[in-house]
Design a protein around this motif. Sequence first.
Motif, PDB file in Angstrom:
ATOM      1  N   VAL A 229       0.838  -1.203   0.000  1.00  0.00           N
ATOM      2  CA  VAL A 229       0.000   0.000   0.000  1.00  0.00           C
ATOM      3  C   VAL A 229       0.870   1.249   0.000  1.00  0.00           C
ATOM      4  O   VAL A 229       0.638   2.205  -0.771  1.00  0.00           O
ATOM      5  CB  VAL A 229      -0.958  -0.008   1.209  1.00  0.00           C
ATOM      6  CG1 VAL A 229      -1.646   1.349   1.366  1.00  0.00           C
ATOM      7  CG2 VAL A 229      -1.993  -1.108   1.061  1.00  0.00           C
ATOM      8  N   LYS A 230       1.898   1.288   0.848  1.00  0.00           N
ATOM      9  CA  LYS A 230       2.763   2.471   0.912  1.00  0.00           C
ATOM     10  C   LYS A 230       3.475   2.703  -0.416  1.00  0.00           C
ATOM     11  O   LYS A 230       3.622   3.862  -0.868  1.00  0.00           O
ATOM     12  CB  LYS A 230       3.787   2.314   2.041  1.00  0.00           C
ATOM     13  CG  LYS A 230       3.191   2.435   3.427  1.00  0.00           C
ATOM     14  CD  LYS A 230       4.268   2.559   4.499  1.00  0.00           C
ATOM     15  CE  LYS A 230       5.104   1.301   4.594  1.00  0.00           C
ATOM     16  NZ  LYS A 230       6.118   1.416   5.674  1.00  0.00           N
ATOM     17  N   ALA A 231       3.928   1.620  -1.029  1.00  0.00           N
ATOM     18  CA  ALA A 231       4.624   1.769  -2.315  1.00  0.00           C
ATOM     19  C   ALA A 231       3.695   2.327  -3.387  1.00  0.00           C
ATOM     20  O   ALA A 231       4.096   3.187  -4.202  1.00  0.00           O
ATOM     21  CB  ALA A 231       5.193   0.417  -2.749  1.00  0.00           C
ATOM     22  N   LEU A 232       2.446   1.881  -3.399  1.00  0.00           N
ATOM     23  CA  LEU A 232       1.499   2.355  -4.408  1.00  0.00           C
ATOM     24  C   LEU A 232       1.058   3.786  -4.138  1.00  0.00           C
ATOM     25  O   LEU A 232       0.934   4.606  -5.070  1.00  0.00           O
ATOM     26  CB  LEU A 232       0.288   1.423  -4.450  1.00  0.00           C
ATOM     27  CG  LEU A 232       0.562   0.012  -4.996  1.00  0.00           C
ATOM     28  CD1 LEU A 232      -0.669  -0.869  -4.847  1.00  0.00           C
ATOM     29  CD2 LEU A 232       0.985   0.080  -6.464  1.00  0.00           C
ATOM     30  N   VAL A 233       0.803   4.111  -2.877  1.00  0.00           N
ATOM     31  CA  VAL A 233       0.386   5.479  -2.537  1.00  0.00           C
ATOM     32  C   VAL A 233       1.483   6.474  -2.882  1.00  0.00           C
ATOM     33  O   VAL A 233       1.214   7.650  -3.197  1.00  0.00           O
ATOM     34  CB  VAL A 233      -0.004   5.568  -1.044  1.00  0.00           C
ATOM     35  CG1 VAL A 233      -0.201   7.020  -0.613  1.00  0.00           C
ATOM     36  CG2 VAL A 233      -1.279   4.778  -0.785  1.00  0.00           C
ATOM     37  N   GLY A 234       2.707   6.017  -2.838  1.00  0.00           N
ATOM     38  CA  GLY A 234       3.820   6.902  -3.169  1.00  0.00           C
ATOM     39  C   GLY A 234       3.908   7.262  -4.639  1.00  0.00           C
ATOM     40  O   GLY A 234       4.691   8.155  -5.014  1.00  0.00           O
ATOM     41  N   GLN A 235       3.133   6.630  -5.484  1.00  0.00           N
ATOM     42  CA  GLN A 235       3.138   6.960  -6.913  1.00  0.00           C
ATOM     43  C   GLN A 235       2.265   8.184  -7.190  1.00  0.00           C
ATOM     44  O   GLN A 235       1.228   8.400  -6.547  1.00  0.00           O
ATOM     45  CB  GLN A 235       2.650   5.763  -7.737  1.00  0.00           C
ATOM     46  CG  GLN A 235       3.534   4.528  -7.586  1.00  0.00           C
ATOM     47  CD  GLN A 235       3.046   3.379  -8.430  1.00  0.00           C
ATOM     48  OE1 GLN A 235       2.185   3.528  -9.290  1.00  0.00           O
ATOM     49  NE2 GLN A 235       3.622   2.193  -8.188  1.00  0.00           N
ATOM     50  N   ASP A 236       2.681   8.960  -8.166  1.00  0.00           N
ATOM     51  CA  ASP A 236       1.954  10.203  -8.483  1.00  0.00           C
ATOM     52  C   ASP A 236       0.535   9.935  -8.973  1.00  0.00           C
ATOM     53  O   ASP A 236      -0.361  10.779  -8.787  1.00  0.00           O
ATOM     54  CB  ASP A 236       2.722  10.989  -9.552  1.00  0.00           C
ATOM     55  CG  ASP A 236       4.059  11.509  -9.029  1.00  0.00           C
ATOM     56  OD1 ASP A 236       4.189  11.638  -7.788  1.00  0.00           O
ATOM     57  OD2 ASP A 236       4.958  11.762  -9.851  1.00  0.00           O
ATOM     58  N   SER A 237       0.305   8.783  -9.573  1.00  0.00           N
ATOM     59  CA  SER A 237      -1.008   8.503 -10.155  1.00  0.00           C
ATOM     60  C   SER A 237      -2.056   8.132  -9.114  1.00  0.00           C
ATOM     61  O   SER A 237      -3.242   8.052  -9.429  1.00  0.00           O
ATOM     62  CB  SER A 237      -0.899   7.384 -11.195  1.00  0.00           C
ATOM     63  OG  SER A 237      -0.355   6.214 -10.590  1.00  0.00           O
ATOM     64  N   ILE A 238      -1.631   7.898  -7.879  1.00  0.00           N
ATOM     65  CA  ILE A 238      -2.574   7.532  -6.812  1.00  0.00           C
ATOM     66  C   ILE A 238      -2.592   8.660  -5.789  1.00  0.00           C
ATOM     67  O   ILE A 238      -1.567   8.984  -5.183  1.00  0.00           O
ATOM     68  CB  ILE A 238      -2.173   6.194  -6.151  1.00  0.00           C
ATOM     69  CG1 ILE A 238      -2.220   5.070  -7.190  1.00  0.00           C
ATOM     70  CG2 ILE A 238      -3.091   5.879  -4.972  1.00  0.00           C
ATOM     71  CD1 ILE A 238      -1.812   3.714  -6.650  1.00  0.00           C
ATOM     72  N   ASP A 239      -3.765   9.253  -5.603  1.00  0.00           N
ATOM     73  CA  ASP A 239      -3.887  10.403  -4.711  1.00  0.00           C
ATOM     74  C   ASP A 239      -5.141  10.266  -3.846  1.00  0.00           C
ATOM     75  O   ASP A 239      -6.259  10.467  -4.330  1.00  0.00           O
ATOM     76  CB  ASP A 239      -3.967  11.685  -5.533  1.00  0.00           C
ATOM     77  CG  ASP A 239      -4.017  12.925  -4.650  1.00  0.00           C
ATOM     78  OD1 ASP A 239      -3.805  12.791  -3.426  1.00  0.00           O
ATOM     79  OD2 ASP A 239      -4.273  14.023  -5.192  1.00  0.00           O
ATOM     80  N   PRO A 240      -4.960   9.888  -2.550  1.00  0.00           N
ATOM     81  CA  PRO A 240      -6.132   9.775  -1.670  1.00  0.00           C
ATOM     82  C   PRO A 240      -6.903  11.082  -1.538  1.00  0.00           C
ATOM     83  O   PRO A 240      -8.104  11.068  -1.221  1.00  0.00           O
ATOM     84  CB  PRO A 240      -5.524   9.356  -0.330  1.00  0.00           C
ATOM     85  CG  PRO A 240      -4.226   8.711  -0.679  1.00  0.00           C
ATOM     86  CD  PRO A 240      -3.727   9.472  -1.871  1.00  0.00           C
ATOM     87  N   GLN A 241      -6.265  12.218  -1.798  1.00  0.00           N
ATOM     88  CA  GLN A 241      -6.919  13.502  -1.661  1.00  0.00           C
ATOM     89  C   GLN A 241      -7.517  13.996  -2.980  1.00  0.00           C
ATOM     90  O   GLN A 241      -8.128  15.069  -3.011  1.00  0.00           O
ATOM     91  CB  GLN A 241      -5.911  14.550  -1.150  1.00  0.00           C
ATOM     92  CG  GLN A 241      -5.215  14.166   0.139  1.00  0.00           C
ATOM     93  CD  GLN A 241      -6.176  14.008   1.301  1.00  0.00           C
ATOM     94  OE1 GLN A 241      -7.175  14.720   1.375  1.00  0.00           O
ATOM     95  NE2 GLN A 241      -5.875  13.084   2.196  1.00  0.00           N
ATOM     96  N   GLY A 242      -7.341  13.215  -4.036  1.00  0.00           N
ATOM     97  CA  GLY A 242      -7.843  13.648  -5.332  1.00  0.00           C
ATOM     98  C   GLY A 242      -9.350  13.519  -5.433  1.00  0.00           C
ATOM     99  O   GLY A 242     -10.025  12.930  -4.582  1.00  0.00           O
ATOM    100  N   GLY A 243      -9.892  14.046  -6.483  1.00  0.00           N
ATOM    101  CA  GLY A 243     -11.333  14.029  -6.644  1.00  0.00           C
ATOM    102  C   GLY A 243     -11.857  12.743  -7.255  1.00  0.00           C
ATOM    103  O   GLY A 243     -13.075  12.541  -7.325  1.00  0.00           O
ATOM    104  N   ILE A 244     -10.961  11.863  -7.686  1.00  0.00           N
ATOM    105  CA  ILE A 244     -11.373  10.618  -8.327  1.00  0.00           C
ATOM    106  C   ILE A 244     -11.259   9.466  -7.325  1.00  0.00           C
ATOM    107  O   ILE A 244     -10.155   9.207  -6.812  1.00  0.00           O
ATOM    108  CB  ILE A 244     -10.508  10.313  -9.568  1.00  0.00           C
ATOM    109  CG1 ILE A 244     -10.604  11.458 -10.574  1.00  0.00           C
ATOM    110  CG2 ILE A 244     -10.931   9.000 -10.212  1.00  0.00           C
ATOM    111  CD1 ILE A 244      -9.691  11.288 -11.775  1.00  0.00           C
ATOM    112  N   PRO A 245     -12.345   8.768  -7.006  1.00  0.00           N
ATOM    113  CA  PRO A 245     -12.241   7.607  -6.107  1.00  0.00           C
ATOM    114  C   PRO A 245     -11.352   6.530  -6.728  1.00  0.00           C
ATOM    115  O   PRO A 245     -11.482   6.219  -7.911  1.00  0.00           O
ATOM    116  CB  PRO A 245     -13.686   7.124  -5.971  1.00  0.00           C
ATOM    117  CG  PRO A 245     -14.524   8.307  -6.340  1.00  0.00           C
ATOM    118  CD  PRO A 245     -13.750   9.034  -7.397  1.00  0.00           C
ATOM    119  N   GLN A 246     -10.457   6.011  -5.930  1.00  0.00           N
ATOM    120  CA  GLN A 246      -9.545   4.971  -6.392  1.00  0.00           C
ATOM    121  C   GLN A 246      -9.580   3.794  -5.422  1.00  0.00           C
ATOM    122  O   GLN A 246      -9.964   3.935  -4.250  1.00  0.00           O
ATOM    123  CB  GLN A 246      -8.115   5.521  -6.506  1.00  0.00           C
ATOM    124  CG  GLN A 246      -7.969   6.618  -7.550  1.00  0.00           C
ATOM    125  CD  GLN A 246      -6.561   7.194  -7.566  1.00  0.00           C
ATOM    126  OE1 GLN A 246      -5.998   7.523  -6.530  1.00  0.00           O
ATOM    127  NE2 GLN A 246      -6.001   7.328  -8.769  1.00  0.00           N
TER     128      GLN A 246
END
Length: 267
Positions: A229-246
Amino acid sequence: MSRWKRSKRDAWAKDSAKAKAPSTHGRPMLRRLAWLGGLVGVLVAGLVFLFFYSAAFVVRDLSVTGVEGELADSVEAHAQIPHGRPLARVSQANVEARVLEDPRIASVEVIRDWPSGITLDAHPRKAALVLRQKDATWLADTNGVVFDEVSEPSRKLPSVRVPEPPTEMSEETVRGLVELWRLRPDPAELEGRLGTPRLASDGAVSMKVDQLTIVWGAPVEAERKWAVVKALVGQDSIDPQGGIPQTIDVSIPETPVVTGLPEASQN
């Protein structure tokens, strides 16, 4: 027959008679040993009566340490040690087994305080997780033991929503939920606040970090799954604060699945 020969014959006869006669030299020793043996038997019998059957060393005082209030009362009640029972006849193993029938007690030591007291040194379980199921709230320890139903648990404890009464859950599942929360990364590493995990009826866990959903799967391999999870969250394409649910699915940590990624820009 000459006098010399007759004298020699009489001497030989006396010696032979002495050799055949039973010796009385060892009789006093045997009598003393028998007397000592009897005395020892009397002393042993007296000690057995004194400690096991007399009123000299009986339970008059019973105290509980390590816990207080209602829990201390429960320990004393479960111990079932009547006043007046000889201390030597109080079975430590049986008392401990009865006290541990209260799941809130992790261990207890039975201490004889001669001549007339017993101390029950009890150690309560320490809550590590709150399990919520409908209107019921239960506490569990790090060993996965669900031990107490409470109305207002500490807000400092993590909580998990579960679909069934926690008392029916396996200790392995509860331990996995404890590990999931214990090994969670800092909010900065997750780039958001971790919400309350939920355990579904199929045994799978899910949780949210703001707009990001984490499909955890079975509550196992916590350390490996959090690393993914930490490795994936560290990628620019994954943003928990973004407007797109992931969604990040780490139910099989070797092959994680990510959905909701933004489309690659076309130049």
